[in-house]
Design a protein around this motif. Sequence first.
Motif, PDB file in Angstrom:
ATOM      1  N   VAL A  12      -2.278   6.344  -4.757  1.00  0.00           N
ATOM      2  CA  VAL A  12      -2.284   7.621  -4.042  1.00  0.00           C
ATOM      3  C   VAL A  12      -2.887   7.439  -2.653  1.00  0.00           C
ATOM      4  O   VAL A  12      -2.373   7.978  -1.665  1.00  0.00           O
ATOM      5  CB  VAL A  12      -3.028   8.703  -4.855  1.00  0.00           C
ATOM      6  CG1 VAL A  12      -3.254   9.952  -4.026  1.00  0.00           C
ATOM      7  CG2 VAL A  12      -2.257   9.038  -6.126  1.00  0.00           C
ATOM      8  N   ASP A  13      -3.942   6.651  -2.554  1.00  0.00           N
ATOM      9  CA  ASP A  13      -4.555   6.390  -1.256  1.00  0.00           C
ATOM     10  C   ASP A  13      -3.575   5.671  -0.323  1.00  0.00           C
ATOM     11  O   ASP A  13      -3.474   6.003   0.857  1.00  0.00           O
ATOM     12  CB  ASP A  13      -5.830   5.563  -1.425  1.00  0.00           C
ATOM     13  CG  ASP A  13      -6.537   5.350  -0.113  1.00  0.00           C
ATOM     14  OD1 ASP A  13      -6.939   6.357   0.514  1.00  0.00           O
ATOM     15  OD2 ASP A  13      -6.686   4.182   0.300  1.00  0.00           O
ATOM     16  N   ARG A  14      -2.848   4.711  -0.853  1.00  0.00           N
ATOM     17  CA  ARG A  14      -1.855   3.999  -0.031  1.00  0.00           C
ATOM     18  C   ARG A  14      -0.750   4.932   0.431  1.00  0.00           C
ATOM     19  O   ARG A  14      -0.308   4.870   1.581  1.00  0.00           O
ATOM     20  CB  ARG A  14      -1.270   2.826  -0.809  1.00  0.00           C
ATOM     21  CG  ARG A  14      -2.241   1.681  -0.956  1.00  0.00           C
ATOM     22  CD  ARG A  14      -1.610   0.529  -1.685  1.00  0.00           C
ATOM     23  NE  ARG A  14      -2.579  -0.546  -1.853  1.00  0.00           N
ATOM     24  CZ  ARG A  14      -2.371  -1.602  -2.593  1.00  0.00           C
ATOM     25  NH1 ARG A  14      -1.229  -1.766  -3.248  1.00  0.00           N
ATOM     26  NH2 ARG A  14      -3.305  -2.529  -2.696  1.00  0.00           N
ATOM     27  N   LEU A  15      -0.271   5.798  -0.469  1.00  0.00           N
ATOM     28  CA  LEU A  15       0.760   6.759  -0.087  1.00  0.00           C
ATOM     29  C   LEU A  15       0.243   7.695   1.000  1.00  0.00           C
ATOM     30  O   LEU A  15       0.917   7.912   2.009  1.00  0.00           O
ATOM     31  CB  LEU A  15       1.215   7.571  -1.305  1.00  0.00           C
ATOM     32  CG  LEU A  15       2.153   8.736  -1.011  1.00  0.00           C
ATOM     33  CD1 LEU A  15       3.457   8.256  -0.376  1.00  0.00           C
ATOM     34  CD2 LEU A  15       2.415   9.530  -2.273  1.00  0.00           C
ATOM     35  N   ALA A  16      -0.953   8.236   0.819  1.00  0.00           N
ATOM     36  CA  ALA A  16      -1.520   9.156   1.801  1.00  0.00           C
ATOM     37  C   ALA A  16      -1.709   8.479   3.155  1.00  0.00           C
ATOM     38  O   ALA A  16      -1.392   9.059   4.205  1.00  0.00           O
ATOM     39  CB  ALA A  16      -2.849   9.713   1.293  1.00  0.00           C
ATOM     40  N   THR A  17      -2.189   7.248   3.145  1.00  0.00           N
ATOM     41  CA  THR A  17      -2.372   6.502   4.395  1.00  0.00           C
ATOM     42  C   THR A  17      -1.039   6.243   5.066  1.00  0.00           C
ATOM     43  O   THR A  17      -0.892   6.404   6.280  1.00  0.00           O
ATOM     44  CB  THR A  17      -3.108   5.175   4.124  1.00  0.00           C
ATOM     45  OG1 THR A  17      -4.378   5.475   3.539  1.00  0.00           O
ATOM     46  CG2 THR A  17      -3.317   4.381   5.397  1.00  0.00           C
ATOM     47  N   TRP A  18      -0.041   5.859   4.292  1.00  0.00           N
ATOM     48  CA  TRP A  18       1.298   5.602   4.834  1.00  0.00           C
ATOM     49  C   TRP A  18       1.862   6.870   5.470  1.00  0.00           C
ATOM     50  O   TRP A  18       2.374   6.831   6.590  1.00  0.00           O
ATOM     51  CB  TRP A  18       2.213   5.079   3.727  1.00  0.00           C
ATOM     52  CG  TRP A  18       3.596   4.780   4.184  1.00  0.00           C
ATOM     53  CD1 TRP A  18       4.021   3.698   4.896  1.00  0.00           C
ATOM     54  CD2 TRP A  18       4.755   5.596   3.972  1.00  0.00           C
ATOM     55  NE1 TRP A  18       5.372   3.790   5.129  1.00  0.00           N
ATOM     56  CE2 TRP A  18       5.842   4.947   4.574  1.00  0.00           C
ATOM     57  CE3 TRP A  18       4.959   6.805   3.320  1.00  0.00           C
ATOM     58  CZ2 TRP A  18       7.129   5.473   4.537  1.00  0.00           C
ATOM     59  CZ3 TRP A  18       6.244   7.323   3.292  1.00  0.00           C
ATOM     60  CH2 TRP A  18       7.309   6.663   3.901  1.00  0.00           C
ATOM     61  N   LEU A  19       1.753   7.999   4.766  1.00  0.00           N
ATOM     62  CA  LEU A  19       2.245   9.261   5.313  1.00  0.00           C
ATOM     63  C   LEU A  19       1.486   9.656   6.578  1.00  0.00           C
ATOM     64  O   LEU A  19       2.087  10.140   7.541  1.00  0.00           O
ATOM     65  CB  LEU A  19       2.127  10.372   4.269  1.00  0.00           C
ATOM     66  CG  LEU A  19       3.084  10.282   3.088  1.00  0.00           C
ATOM     67  CD1 LEU A  19       2.708  11.308   2.023  1.00  0.00           C
ATOM     68  CD2 LEU A  19       4.525  10.449   3.526  1.00  0.00           C
TER      69      LEU A  19
END
Length: 57
Positions: free
Chosen positions: A43-50
């Motif tokens: 989830v952290d990776r997705l949020a950072t990517w977005l």
Amino acid sequence: MYFTDRGIEELASRRGEDEVSLAWVADQLQAFVDVHPEFEVAVDRLATWLARLDDDE
């Protein structure tokens, strides 16, 4: 098709017409991680990517 595509497709079909704020999405991601802490990194990776989509590479 990846296994995760089913969830993405369900999200689009069930919520595709909804308008939500990014703050709402962030709250939902935090609530999800609270219930499923084993997904915190993903989830952290997705949020950072977005968050960085518009950044120059």
